[in-house]
Motif scaffolding. Sequence first.
Motif, PDB file in Angstrom:
ATOM      1  N   LEU A 110       0.828  -1.208   0.000  1.00 39.93           N
ATOM      2  CA  LEU A 110       0.000   0.000   0.000  1.00 39.93           C
ATOM      3  C   LEU A 110       0.862   1.256   0.000  1.00 39.93           C
ATOM      4  O   LEU A 110       0.509   2.261  -0.624  1.00 39.93           O
ATOM      5  N   GLY A 111       1.993   1.204   0.698  1.00 36.66           N
ATOM      6  CA  GLY A 111       2.876   2.357   0.722  1.00 36.66           C
ATOM      7  C   GLY A 111       3.482   2.633  -0.629  1.00 36.66           C
ATOM      8  O   GLY A 111       3.637   3.792  -1.037  1.00 36.66           O
ATOM      9  N   SER A 112       3.814   1.557  -1.374  1.00 35.48           N
ATOM     10  CA  SER A 112       4.415   1.761  -2.690  1.00 35.48           C
ATOM     11  C   SER A 112       3.397   2.230  -3.713  1.00 35.48           C
ATOM     12  O   SER A 112       3.762   2.777  -4.750  1.00 35.48           O
ATOM     13  N   SER A 113       2.098   2.009  -3.448  1.00 36.05           N
ATOM     14  CA  SER A 113       1.070   2.445  -4.386  1.00 36.05           C
ATOM     15  C   SER A 113       0.417   3.756  -3.963  1.00 36.05           C
ATOM     16  O   SER A 113      -0.551   4.189  -4.575  1.00 36.05           O
ATOM     17  N   THR A 114       0.941   4.373  -2.890  1.00 36.79           N
ATOM     18  CA  THR A 114       0.364   5.637  -2.425  1.00 36.79           C
ATOM     19  C   THR A 114       0.777   6.785  -3.344  1.00 36.79           C
ATOM     20  O   THR A 114       1.929   6.888  -3.744  1.00 36.79           O
ATOM     21  N   LYS A 115      -0.167   7.659  -3.612  1.00 36.52           N
ATOM     22  CA  LYS A 115       0.104   8.804  -4.474  1.00 36.52           C
ATOM     23  C   LYS A 115      -0.445  10.046  -3.805  1.00 36.52           C
ATOM     24  O   LYS A 115      -1.628  10.113  -3.487  1.00 36.52           O
TER      25      LYS A 115
ATOM     26  N   LYS B 171      -6.283   1.578  -3.694  1.00 32.74           N
ATOM     27  CA  LYS B 171      -6.945   0.304  -3.472  1.00 32.74           C
ATOM     28  C   LYS B 171      -5.893  -0.804  -3.406  1.00 32.74           C
ATOM     29  O   LYS B 171      -4.926  -0.807  -4.172  1.00 32.74           O
ATOM     30  N   CYS B 172      -6.108  -1.750  -2.496  1.00 33.11           N
ATOM     31  CA  CYS B 172      -5.147  -2.849  -2.351  1.00 33.11           C
ATOM     32  C   CYS B 172      -5.053  -3.629  -3.656  1.00 33.11           C
ATOM     33  O   CYS B 172      -6.054  -3.958  -4.286  1.00 33.11           O
TER      34      CYS B 172
END
Length: 352
Positions: free
Chosen positions: A337-342, A348-349
């Motif tokens: 989730l941290g790497s997909s945070t913008k 979304k997971c």
Amino acid sequence: MNTTEKFYLPVDGILEMLNSLTGHHQSSIAHPGLQSTSLSPVLQHPKVSNIPKTGMGLVKTVKGCWRQQDTRIVASRSSSSGSRQVSADRLPKRSVDLLDLGLTKPRNCHRIVVLGAPRVGKTNILQRFLGKDFEESYEPTTEDFHRKLFHIGGEAYQVDLLDAASERDFPAKRRLSILTGDIFLLVFSLDDMESLNEACELLDEIKAAKAKLLKLKQPARVPVVVCGNKADLDSERVVRRSDVGKILDEDIPLFETSAKTGTGLDAMFRALASLGGLPQETSPSRHQVIPILTYRSLYVGQRGRRGSRTRLLSAPCAAVDPLARRPSFNSDLRLVLGSSTKHNKPEKCQIQ
């Protein structure tokens, strides 16, 4: 005295003697043949002197065996307690995580995820990377997680190895392992065409998962090495290099290896290191294996102060952490989730 009496009297005497030797005194000894009232006077603590010579010989034999057994038990207990003490002295109290301890940089920490069909030799390839020998016996792998710590060029490196064999039947769990992986090793067997097909399906899954995580419109380019194992079984080979070339992309490194003989493994490990941004010295033939406590002493002093000891070893070395455990699924989820945070907004997971 009847025949029954002549037979049981020595046995009673022997049992009485055995009780006296062991210190266990019983008020009565129940024998089915001694329940008659005619034998009741005889059962009242027969004297040892009434035991025939055969019975006395048996008593001496049993007593000697007991003494030997007691000696072995004491020696075994002493040995096992000594072993436990030695092993406890040689192991750290907990797993060594260089990143959590602040002893290395995030760019020096990598996770290699190994995927492939069952019985293709994934476990033995990992054992070779850890500096261990090939094992003939086969046991299905549930999930293996290993950690190897390196000291190369004055810097610390941490390589986690995840054998995700059991996750083939759990898509969400396998997807989480893929999303947290930095480098991938796909293994198939040269004597099994179906294992090659499964490796190709896994390659497509890895590319798609990474593309979705990075929000790419095309399949992502990921550091993947494909390994055709069991090259030593040349007579049973059914997969040819030309067959693999028709299925795999040309830019995917392919190696034919044998975990049993070691053929091709060193070149494959060097390719993994190159794709993952690791030093070539991480290949097993390029470094010395040292105990885990010796490795810790390079970075943590006796009082726990980081860097308080001089780095004594200038040559590349590595240690296997025997207490390493896979991070919890919560930790892996937070990582994904941290790497997909913008813009600090959680996305979304991506494991679904």
